[in-house]
Design an enzyme around this catalytic site. Structure first.
Site, PDB file in Angstrom:
ATOM      1  N   PHE A 219       1.938  -5.196  55.694  1.00 38.39           N
ATOM      2  CA  PHE A 219       0.917  -4.813  54.706  1.00 38.39           C
ATOM      3  C   PHE A 219       0.753  -5.870  53.601  1.00 38.39           C
TER       4      PHE A 219
ATOM      5  N   THR B 190       7.468  -5.751  64.405  1.00 39.16           N
ATOM      6  CA  THR B 190       8.049  -4.425  64.593  1.00 39.16           C
ATOM      7  C   THR B 190       6.904  -3.426  64.617  1.00 39.16           C
TER       8      THR B 190
ATOM      9  N   THR C  11      11.784  -4.947  45.307  1.00 40.23           N
ATOM     10  CA  THR C  11      11.183  -3.677  44.908  1.00 40.23           C
ATOM     11  C   THR C  11      11.802  -3.144  43.620  1.00 40.23           C
ATOM     12  N   ASP C  12      11.031  -2.336  42.891  1.00 36.99           N
ATOM     13  CA  ASP C  12      11.583  -1.681  41.691  1.00 36.99           C
ATOM     14  C   ASP C  12      12.620  -0.624  42.047  1.00 36.99           C
ATOM     15  N   GLU C  13      12.674  -0.233  43.339  1.00 34.92           N
ATOM     16  CA  GLU C  13      13.612   0.825  43.724  1.00 34.92           C
ATOM     17  C   GLU C  13      15.073   0.403  43.588  1.00 34.92           C
TER      18      GLU C  13
ATOM     19  N   TYR D 265      17.294   2.204  52.254  1.00 38.25           N
ATOM     20  CA  TYR D 265      16.310   1.130  52.044  1.00 38.25           C
ATOM     21  C   TYR D 265      16.554   0.408  50.724  1.00 38.25           C
TER      22      TYR D 265
ATOM     23  N   LYS E 108      17.764  -3.537  49.907  1.00 38.04           N
ATOM     24  CA  LYS E 108      16.994  -4.508  49.110  1.00 38.04           C
ATOM     25  C   LYS E 108      17.818  -5.000  47.921  1.00 38.04           C
TER      26      LYS E 108
ATOM     27  N   ASN F 287       5.005   0.434  43.476  1.00 39.53           N
ATOM     28  CA  ASN F 287       4.301   0.872  44.694  1.00 39.53           C
ATOM     29  C   ASN F 287       2.931   0.219  44.853  1.00 39.53           C
TER      30      ASN F 287
ATOM     31  N   ILE G 216      -0.256   7.052  50.545  1.00 38.53           N
ATOM     32  CA  ILE G 216      -1.712   7.065  50.352  1.00 38.53           C
ATOM     33  C   ILE G 216      -2.461   6.952  51.683  1.00 38.53           C
ATOM     34  N   PRO G 217      -2.152   5.950  52.544  1.00 45.43           N
ATOM     35  CA  PRO G 217      -2.890   5.900  53.812  1.00 45.43           C
ATOM     36  C   PRO G 217      -2.612   7.097  54.717  1.00 45.43           C
TER      37      PRO G 217
ATOM     38  N   LYS H 169      -0.089  16.167  53.076  1.00 44.87           N
ATOM     39  CA  LYS H 169       1.310  16.621  53.015  1.00 44.87           C
ATOM     40  C   LYS H 169       1.964  16.113  51.738  1.00 44.87           C
TER      41      LYS H 169
ATOM     42  N   ARG I 210      11.932  14.910  50.432  1.00 47.44           N
ATOM     43  CA  ARG I 210      12.785  13.811  50.913  1.00 47.44           C
ATOM     44  C   ARG I 210      14.175  13.956  50.284  1.00 47.44           C
TER      45      ARG I 210
HETATM   46  P1  NAD Z   1       5.651  -3.563  55.977  1.00 47.18           P
HETATM   47  O1  NAD Z   1       6.637  -2.636  56.593  1.00 47.18           O
HETATM   48  O2  NAD Z   1       4.208  -3.197  55.991  1.00 47.18           O
HETATM   49  O3  NAD Z   1       5.764  -5.021  56.662  1.00 47.18           O
HETATM   50  C1  NAD Z   1       6.982  -5.610  56.958  1.00 47.18           C
HETATM   51  C2  NAD Z   1       6.721  -6.787  57.903  1.00 47.18           C
HETATM   52  O4  NAD Z   1       7.976  -7.426  58.176  1.00 47.18           O
HETATM   53  C3  NAD Z   1       6.123  -6.368  59.257  1.00 47.18           C
HETATM   54  O5  NAD Z   1       5.098  -7.244  59.631  1.00 47.18           O
HETATM   55  C4  NAD Z   1       7.310  -6.497  60.222  1.00 47.18           C
HETATM   56  O6  NAD Z   1       6.927  -6.772  61.551  1.00 47.18           O
HETATM   57  C5  NAD Z   1       8.082  -7.638  59.585  1.00 47.18           C
HETATM   58  N1  NAD Z   1       9.500  -7.621  59.947  1.00 47.18           N
HETATM   59  C6  NAD Z   1      10.353  -6.560  59.939  1.00 47.18           C
HETATM   60  N2  NAD Z   1      11.579  -6.935  60.364  1.00 47.18           N
HETATM   61  C7  NAD Z   1      11.501  -8.271  60.609  1.00 47.18           C
HETATM   62  C8  NAD Z   1      12.435  -9.231  61.070  1.00 47.18           C
HETATM   63  N3  NAD Z   1      13.704  -8.883  61.364  1.00 47.18           N
HETATM   64  N4  NAD Z   1      12.029 -10.506  61.199  1.00 47.18           N
HETATM   65  C9  NAD Z   1      10.741 -10.870  60.931  1.00 47.18           C
HETATM   66  N5  NAD Z   1       9.803  -9.988  60.523  1.00 47.18           N
HETATM   67  C10 NAD Z   1      10.191  -8.716  60.356  1.00 47.18           C
HETATM   68  O7  NAD Z   1       6.179  -3.811  54.503  1.00 47.18           O
HETATM   69  P2  NAD Z   1       5.381  -4.092  53.136  1.00 47.18           P
HETATM   70  O8  NAD Z   1       5.050  -2.805  52.500  1.00 47.18           O
HETATM   71  O9  NAD Z   1       4.318  -5.082  53.414  1.00 47.18           O
HETATM   72  O10 NAD Z   1       6.547  -4.752  52.270  1.00 47.18           O
HETATM   73  C11 NAD Z   1       6.741  -6.169  52.283  1.00 47.18           C
HETATM   74  C12 NAD Z   1       7.851  -6.531  51.325  1.00 47.18           C
HETATM   75  O11 NAD Z   1       7.509  -6.087  50.012  1.00 47.18           O
HETATM   76  C13 NAD Z   1       9.193  -5.876  51.641  1.00 47.18           C
HETATM   77  O12 NAD Z   1      10.198  -6.811  51.372  1.00 47.18           O
HETATM   78  C14 NAD Z   1       9.277  -4.703  50.676  1.00 47.18           C
HETATM   79  O13 NAD Z   1      10.608  -4.389  50.379  1.00 47.18           O
HETATM   80  C15 NAD Z   1       8.557  -5.278  49.481  1.00 47.18           C
HETATM   81  N6  NAD Z   1       7.903  -4.312  48.576  1.00 47.18           N
HETATM   82  C16 NAD Z   1       7.030  -3.385  49.077  1.00 47.18           C
HETATM   83  C17 NAD Z   1       6.356  -2.528  48.192  1.00 47.18           C
HETATM   84  C18 NAD Z   1       5.365  -1.513  48.692  1.00 47.18           C
HETATM   85  O14 NAD Z   1       4.869  -0.727  47.897  1.00 47.18           O
HETATM   86  N7  NAD Z   1       5.002  -1.498  49.975  1.00 47.18           N
HETATM   87  C19 NAD Z   1       6.607  -2.630  46.818  1.00 47.18           C
HETATM   88  C20 NAD Z   1       7.525  -3.584  46.350  1.00 47.18           C
HETATM   89  C21 NAD Z   1       8.152  -4.432  47.250  1.00 47.18           C
HETATM   90  O1  DAU Z   2       8.433   1.320  44.576  1.00 52.23           O
HETATM   91  C1  DAU Z   2       8.245   0.365  45.573  1.00 52.23           C
HETATM   92  C2  DAU Z   2       8.440   1.008  46.936  1.00 52.23           C
HETATM   93  O2  DAU Z   2       7.302   1.835  47.155  1.00 52.23           O
HETATM   94  C3  DAU Z   2       8.579  -0.026  48.051  1.00 52.23           C
HETATM   95  O3  DAU Z   2       9.769  -0.754  47.858  1.00 52.23           O
HETATM   96  C4  DAU Z   2       8.613   0.645  49.434  1.00 52.23           C
HETATM   97  O4  DAU Z   2       8.624  -0.330  50.440  1.00 52.23           O
HETATM   98  C5  DAU Z   2       7.361   1.506  49.558  1.00 52.23           C
HETATM   99  O5  DAU Z   2       7.392   2.214  50.790  1.00 52.23           O
HETATM  100  C6  DAU Z   2       7.267   2.498  48.405  1.00 52.23           C
HETATM  101  O6  DAU Z   2       8.346   3.462  48.466  1.00 52.23           O
HETATM  102  P1  DAU Z   2       8.092   5.030  48.228  1.00 52.23           P
HETATM  103  O7  DAU Z   2       9.174   5.774  48.902  1.00 52.23           O
HETATM  104  O8  DAU Z   2       7.803   5.303  46.797  1.00 52.23           O
HETATM  105  O9  DAU Z   2       6.674   5.155  49.020  1.00 52.23           O
HETATM  106  P2  DAU Z   2       6.064   6.276  50.021  1.00 52.23           P
HETATM  107  O10 DAU Z   2       4.672   5.841  50.308  1.00 52.23           O
HETATM  108  O11 DAU Z   2       6.947   6.565  51.159  1.00 52.23           O
HETATM  109  O12 DAU Z   2       6.029   7.573  49.092  1.00 52.23           O
HETATM  110  C7  DAU Z   2       5.385   7.577  47.825  1.00 52.23           C
HETATM  111  C8  DAU Z   2       5.632   8.942  47.177  1.00 52.23           C
HETATM  112  O13 DAU Z   2       4.909   9.943  47.907  1.00 52.23           O
HETATM  113  C9  DAU Z   2       7.085   9.364  47.198  1.00 52.23           C
HETATM  114  O14 DAU Z   2       7.360  10.078  46.003  1.00 52.23           O
HETATM  115  C10 DAU Z   2       7.185  10.325  48.409  1.00 52.23           C
HETATM  116  C11 DAU Z   2       5.800  10.952  48.427  1.00 52.23           C
HETATM  117  N1  DAU Z   2       5.258  11.354  49.746  1.00 52.23           N
HETATM  118  C12 DAU Z   2       5.322  10.425  50.755  1.00 52.23           C
HETATM  119  C13 DAU Z   2       4.776  10.730  51.994  1.00 52.23           C
HETATM  120  C14 DAU Z   2       4.815   9.744  53.142  1.00 52.23           C
HETATM  121  C15 DAU Z   2       4.648  12.583  49.912  1.00 52.23           C
HETATM  122  O15 DAU Z   2       4.583  13.403  48.972  1.00 52.23           O
HETATM  123  N2  DAU Z   2       4.093  12.872  51.129  1.00 52.23           N
HETATM  124  C16 DAU Z   2       4.130  12.011  52.176  1.00 52.23           C
HETATM  125  O16 DAU Z   2       3.587  12.347  53.273  1.00 52.23           O
END
Ligand code: NAD
Ligand code: DAU
Length: 329
Positions: free
Chosen positions: A11, A36, A120-122, A147, A151, A176, A188-189, A202, A270
């Site tokens: 993403f 993956t 991540t902020d987590e 997770y 990180k 996020n 969201i998606p 949900k 969760r």
């Molecule tokens: P994502 O799950 O959408 O994408 C992860 C990508 O990494 C995928 O393309 C997957 O194929 C690839 N991947 C997984 N394992 C791998 C491996 N062993 N070798 C090579 N490629 C590999 O994740 P995202 O939401 O795009 O997150 C990207 C980065 O940003 C992560 O490091 C995540 O911790 C960080 N991050 C995400 C968020 C968020 O809100 N999504 C927020 C803060 C930080």
């Molecule tokens: O804060 C940064 C993090 O944000 C990133 O490091 C992670 O990669 C990213 O996945 C995200 O983590 P969250 O656990 O916050 O995101 P998620 O989209 O899974 O959930 C967002 C919030 O919504 C969380 O409070 C759980 C809730 N939730 C999630 C799902 C999938 C629901 O209420 N319903 C759902 O169906």
């Protein structure tokens, strides 16, 4: 600049590659991605002529050594990223997020290449709803899930390689993200595509948990600000003052998509669910001059809903399997 982008088919990584191709004609991008379940090579189709794609694992030491040796800088997005998956099956989070980052650090050390590590902020754990403070660069690490602890481990390895081996690295911890090309497992998606496929929204528990939403392009512009102007060895927090309860977010999605605001199901919460994240991005704003461009969450959300409406061929193939996974958990 020859830039290696790990996880560039995911993403945030794919959006980063698109932004880079659009705005940085001086940068040659190589993507390393294992593809993956979360990696989608087709997300890079529109920029395929400008990007070299390598299918492989960030924990493959020989491959990573070769690719790092051919580049000037690395941005490391590759990770297992979904908390719910980490609760069901933690092992890939250890091998990719910890061992993968270690593998990259060793190659960066050998070749003396600059690294930006995406985190991540987590890693900071969570805040009480009424806590007047927000996460800062100095906040102690206190991760909750497999997770977030993987990180946090990776971040600490990067810091140790900076201090002990003098590698040139920076770290960012972002809140996020939302926007196009996000996997339908995420909050969201998932809700948007539930409504588009006749399913119900949900909400975990009461939906009072707070997330600090930022548009993915604002995150990626901050990454470029750090690559351009960041100080070596430093950490930068990235956030856009976007705190919302999950209930508020689903109300917006339901109303924007023409449904009644109460048209959702409460589902089992969760385990260990973090209550609230909130970022203080003062350092990034003051030292690097970054400002978010998406200032109204509603506008960014409306654009995201539109993207999922218009790109059904991207998400439809993985939607049923994702919901089946949730149903069997
Ligand atoms: P994502 O799950 O959408 O994408 C992860 C990508 O990494 C995928 O393309 C997957 O194929 C690839 N991947 C997984 N394992 C791998 C491996 N062993 N070798 C090579 N490629 C590999 O994740 P995202 O939401 O795009 O997150 C990207 C980065 O940003 C992560 O490091 C995540 O911790 C960080 N991050 C995400 C968020 C968020 O809100 N999504 C927020 C803060 C930080
Ligand atoms: O804060 C940064 C993090 O944000 C990133 O490091 C992670 O990669 C990213 O996945 C995200 O983590 P969250 O656990 O916050 O995101 P998620 O989209 O899974 O959930 C967002 C919030 O919504 C969380 O409070 C759980 C809730 N939730 C999630 C799902 C999938 C629901 O209420 N319903 C759902 O169906």
């Amino acid at each position: 600049m020859r830039l290696l982008v790990t996880g560039g088919a995911g993403f945030i990584g794919a959006n980063f590659v698109h932004l880079t191709v659009r705005e940085r004609s001086d940068v040659q991008v190589t993507v390393l991605d294992k593809l993956t379940y979360a990696g989608r090579r087709e997300s890079l189709d529109p920029v395929a002529d400008r990007v070299r794609f390598v299918h492989g694992d960030v924990a493959d030491a020989d491959l990573v050594d070769r690719l790092v040796g051919e580049c000037d800088a690395v941005v490391h997005f590759a990770a297992e990223s979904h908390n719910d998956n980490s609760l069901r099956s933690p092992e890939p989070f250890i091998t990719t997020n910890i061992v993968g980052t270690f593998t990259l650090l060793e190659a960066v050390r050998r070749h003396q290449v600059r690294l930006h590590h995406i985190s991540t902020d987590e890693v900071f754990g969570d805040l009480a709803f009424d806590d007047p403070t927000r996460f800062m660069e100095t906040t102690p690490y206190n991760p909750s899930s497999p997770y977030s602890s993987s990180k946090a481990s990776a971040d600490l390895l990067v810091r140790a390689w900076v201090r002990s081996f003098g590698i040139e690295a920076t770290i960012s911890n972002c809140s996020n993200n939302y926007g196009p090309h996000q996997h339908v497992e995420k909050f969201i998606p998932r809700q948007i595509t539930n409504l588009l496929t006749g399913r119900r929204v949900k909400l975990y528990g009461e939906g009072l948990n707070v997330r600090d939403w930022i548009h993915v392009d604002d995150h990626n512009r901050a990454v470029w600000a750090i690559l351009d102007r960041g100080e070596m060895g430093e950490t930068y927090l990235i956030g856009a003052d976007g705190e919302q309860t999950n209930r508020e977010v689903i109300t917006l999605i339901l109303e924007m998509m023409g449904h009644h605001r109460d048209d959702f199901d409460h589902v089992t919460d969760r385990p260990g669910h973090d209550l609230r994240y909130a970022i203080d991005a003062t350092k990034l704003r003051d030292e690097l001059g970054w400002e978010p461009q998406y200032r109204d969450f509603k506008d960014g959300l409306a654009a995201t809903i539109k993207w999922y409406r218009n790109n059904e061929e991207w998400w439809r193939p993985v939607k049923d399997a994702t919901e089946a996974g949730y149903a069997s958990a």
